[in-house]
Design a protein around this motif. Structure first.
Motif, PDB file in Angstrom:
ATOM      1  N   GLY A  68       0.799  -1.221   0.000  1.00  0.00           N
ATOM      2  CA  GLY A  68       0.000   0.000   0.000  1.00  0.00           C
ATOM      3  C   GLY A  68       0.829   1.267   0.000  1.00  0.00           C
ATOM      4  N   LYS A  69       2.136   1.105  -0.222  1.00  0.00           N
ATOM      5  CA  LYS A  69       3.025   2.259  -0.265  1.00  0.00           C
ATOM      6  C   LYS A  69       3.028   2.819  -1.685  1.00  0.00           C
ATOM      7  CE  LYS A  69       7.722   3.615   0.850  1.00  0.00           C
ATOM      8  NZ  LYS A  69       9.052   3.164   1.207  1.00  0.00           N
ATOM      9  N   VAL A  70       3.014   4.152  -1.809  1.00  0.00           N
ATOM     10  CA  VAL A  70       2.982   4.806  -3.122  1.00  0.00           C
ATOM     11  C   VAL A  70       4.346   4.641  -3.787  1.00  0.00           C
ATOM     12  CG1 VAL A  70       2.696   7.001  -4.323  1.00  0.00           C
ATOM     13  CG2 VAL A  70       1.290   6.488  -2.333  1.00  0.00           C
ATOM     14  N   THR A  71       4.353   3.997  -4.960  1.00  0.00           N
ATOM     15  CA  THR A  71       5.594   3.862  -5.717  1.00  0.00           C
ATOM     16  C   THR A  71       5.701   4.937  -6.784  1.00  0.00           C
ATOM     17  OG1 THR A  71       4.547   2.324  -7.252  1.00  0.00           O
ATOM     18  CG2 THR A  71       5.717   1.371  -5.359  1.00  0.00           C
ATOM     19  N   SER A  72       4.559   5.375  -7.285  1.00  0.00           N
ATOM     20  CA  SER A  72       4.527   6.455  -8.274  1.00  0.00           C
ATOM     21  C   SER A  72       3.371   7.371  -7.895  1.00  0.00           C
ATOM     22  CB  SER A  72       4.320   5.885  -9.681  1.00  0.00           C
ATOM     23  OG  SER A  72       4.240   6.918 -10.621  1.00  0.00           O
ATOM     24  N   PRO A  73       3.666   8.650  -7.608  1.00  0.00           N
ATOM     25  CA  PRO A  73       2.591   9.534  -7.143  1.00  0.00           C
ATOM     26  C   PRO A  73       1.604   9.880  -8.259  1.00  0.00           C
ATOM     27  CG  PRO A  73       4.621  10.764  -7.416  1.00  0.00           C
ATOM     28  CD  PRO A  73       4.955   9.325  -7.659  1.00  0.00           C
ATOM     29  N   GLU A  74       0.467  10.345  -7.836  1.00  0.00           N
ATOM     30  CA  GLU A  74      -0.571  10.758  -8.773  1.00  0.00           C
ATOM     31  C   GLU A  74      -0.099  11.969  -9.580  1.00  0.00           C
ATOM     32  OE1 GLU A  74      -5.024  11.268  -7.713  1.00  0.00           O
ATOM     33  OE2 GLU A  74      -4.050  13.186  -7.257  1.00  0.00           O
ATOM     34  N   ASN A  75      -0.463  11.993 -10.845  1.00  0.00           N
ATOM     35  CA  ASN A  75      -0.156  13.125 -11.715  1.00  0.00           C
ATOM     36  C   ASN A  75      -1.492  13.766 -12.067  1.00  0.00           C
ATOM     37  OD1 ASN A  75       0.971  14.934 -13.458  1.00  0.00           O
ATOM     38  ND2 ASN A  75       1.327  13.472 -15.098  1.00  0.00           N
ATOM     39  N   ALA A  76      -1.699  15.013 -11.607  1.00  0.00           N
ATOM     40  CA  ALA A  76      -2.993  15.652 -11.806  1.00  0.00           C
ATOM     41  C   ALA A  76      -2.832  17.135 -12.081  1.00  0.00           C
ATOM     42  CB  ALA A  76      -3.871  15.452 -10.570  1.00  0.00           C
ATOM     43  N   ILE A  77      -3.801  17.681 -12.806  1.00  0.00           N
ATOM     44  CA  ILE A  77      -3.885  19.122 -13.023  1.00  0.00           C
ATOM     45  C   ILE A  77      -4.739  19.679 -11.896  1.00  0.00           C
ATOM     46  CG2 ILE A  77      -4.737  20.936 -14.545  1.00  0.00           C
ATOM     47  CD1 ILE A  77      -4.267  18.975 -16.888  1.00  0.00           C
ATOM     48  N   MET A  78      -4.163  20.510 -11.073  1.00  0.00           N
ATOM     49  CA  MET A  78      -4.847  21.045  -9.891  1.00  0.00           C
ATOM     50  C   MET A  78      -5.536  22.364 -10.260  1.00  0.00           C
ATOM     51  SD  MET A  78      -4.074  18.670  -7.780  1.00  0.00           S
ATOM     52  CE  MET A  78      -4.498  19.283  -6.183  1.00  0.00           C
ATOM     53  N   TRP A  79      -6.598  22.279 -11.028  1.00  0.00           N
ATOM     54  CA  TRP A  79      -7.267  23.489 -11.505  1.00  0.00           C
ATOM     55  C   TRP A  79      -7.992  24.233 -10.389  1.00  0.00           C
ATOM     56  CZ3 TRP A  79     -12.524  24.157 -11.137  1.00  0.00           C
ATOM     57  CH2 TRP A  79     -13.288  23.014 -10.937  1.00  0.00           C
ATOM     58  N   GLY A  80      -8.401  23.549  -9.371  1.00  0.00           N
ATOM     59  CA  GLY A  80      -9.096  24.197  -8.257  1.00  0.00           C
ATOM     60  C   GLY A  80      -8.195  25.148  -7.496  1.00  0.00           C
ATOM     61  N   SER A  81      -6.953  24.754  -7.301  1.00  0.00           N
ATOM     62  CA  SER A  81      -5.998  25.614  -6.628  1.00  0.00           C
ATOM     63  C   SER A  81      -5.770  26.888  -7.443  1.00  0.00           C
ATOM     64  CB  SER A  81      -4.681  24.862  -6.421  1.00  0.00           C
ATOM     65  OG  SER A  81      -3.738  25.677  -5.787  1.00  0.00           O
ATOM     66  N   TRP A  82      -5.754  26.735  -8.757  1.00  0.00           N
ATOM     67  CA  TRP A  82      -5.579  27.880  -9.649  1.00  0.00           C
ATOM     68  C   TRP A  82      -6.790  28.815  -9.551  1.00  0.00           C
ATOM     69  CZ3 TRP A  82      -7.912  29.224 -14.498  1.00  0.00           C
ATOM     70  CH2 TRP A  82      -7.267  30.252 -15.158  1.00  0.00           C
ATOM     71  N   VAL A  83      -7.995  28.247  -9.478  1.00  0.00           N
ATOM     72  CA  VAL A  83      -9.206  29.061  -9.321  1.00  0.00           C
ATOM     73  C   VAL A  83      -9.136  29.840  -8.005  1.00  0.00           C
ATOM     74  CG1 VAL A  83     -11.706  28.953  -8.949  1.00  0.00           C
ATOM     75  CG2 VAL A  83     -10.669  27.627 -10.795  1.00  0.00           C
TER      76      VAL A  83
END
Length: 136
Positions: A68-83
């Motif tokens: 359950g350990k993250v080997t590859s982190p999520e890749n996402a566009i954080m559009w909410g933070s930009w808003v």
């Protein structure tokens, strides 16, 4: 060279600039606190409690191993933070506008000097015209 540096550092412009930078930092902290602690909760209330920071478009899911350990982190566009950043920019701009407007009201109005009356003929010119008219 040391004397020149001393004159430069104690000159009015450097001191005024340093005070302006310190004041800008303090005012920036006040405005940021006002936006974050007062205005954004109101915006959140009117948007139905929506927190834009959590909004994103996931491009690649996080990869987990068997433990359950993250080997590859999520890749996402954080559009909410930009808003949120855009909303903060608009609110900060509005607050700064109100501060400057209030400051301008405290200043005395600048009196504009009335334009000088157009220069007419001098006394000598008028006397010459009268003389020439009498000669005719």
């Amino acid at each position: 060279m040391l004397k020149e540096f001393k004159e430069f550092i104690t000159g009015g412009n450097v001191i005024e600039f340093a005070v302006a930078v310190i004041m800008a930092g303090a005012i920036g902290a006040v405005v940021k606190g006002f936006v974050g602690n007062i205005i954004m909760p109101v915006v959140g209330h009117f948007t139905g409690g929506t927190n834009f920071d959590d909004k994103k478009i996931i491009l690649d899911e996080a990869v987990l191993d068997a433990a359950g350990k993250v080997t590859s982190p999520e890749n996402a566009i954080m559009w909410g933070s930009w808003v949120n950043t855009i909303i903060n920019l608009i609110i900060v701009g509005l607050v700064m506008f109100m501060i400057v407007k209030a400051y301008n009201k405290t200043k005395k109005p600048v009196e504009v000097a009335a334009p000088a009356a157009p220069a007419g003929p001098s006394d000598n010119d008028l006397l010459k015209e009268i003389r020439d008219a009498l000669k005719k």
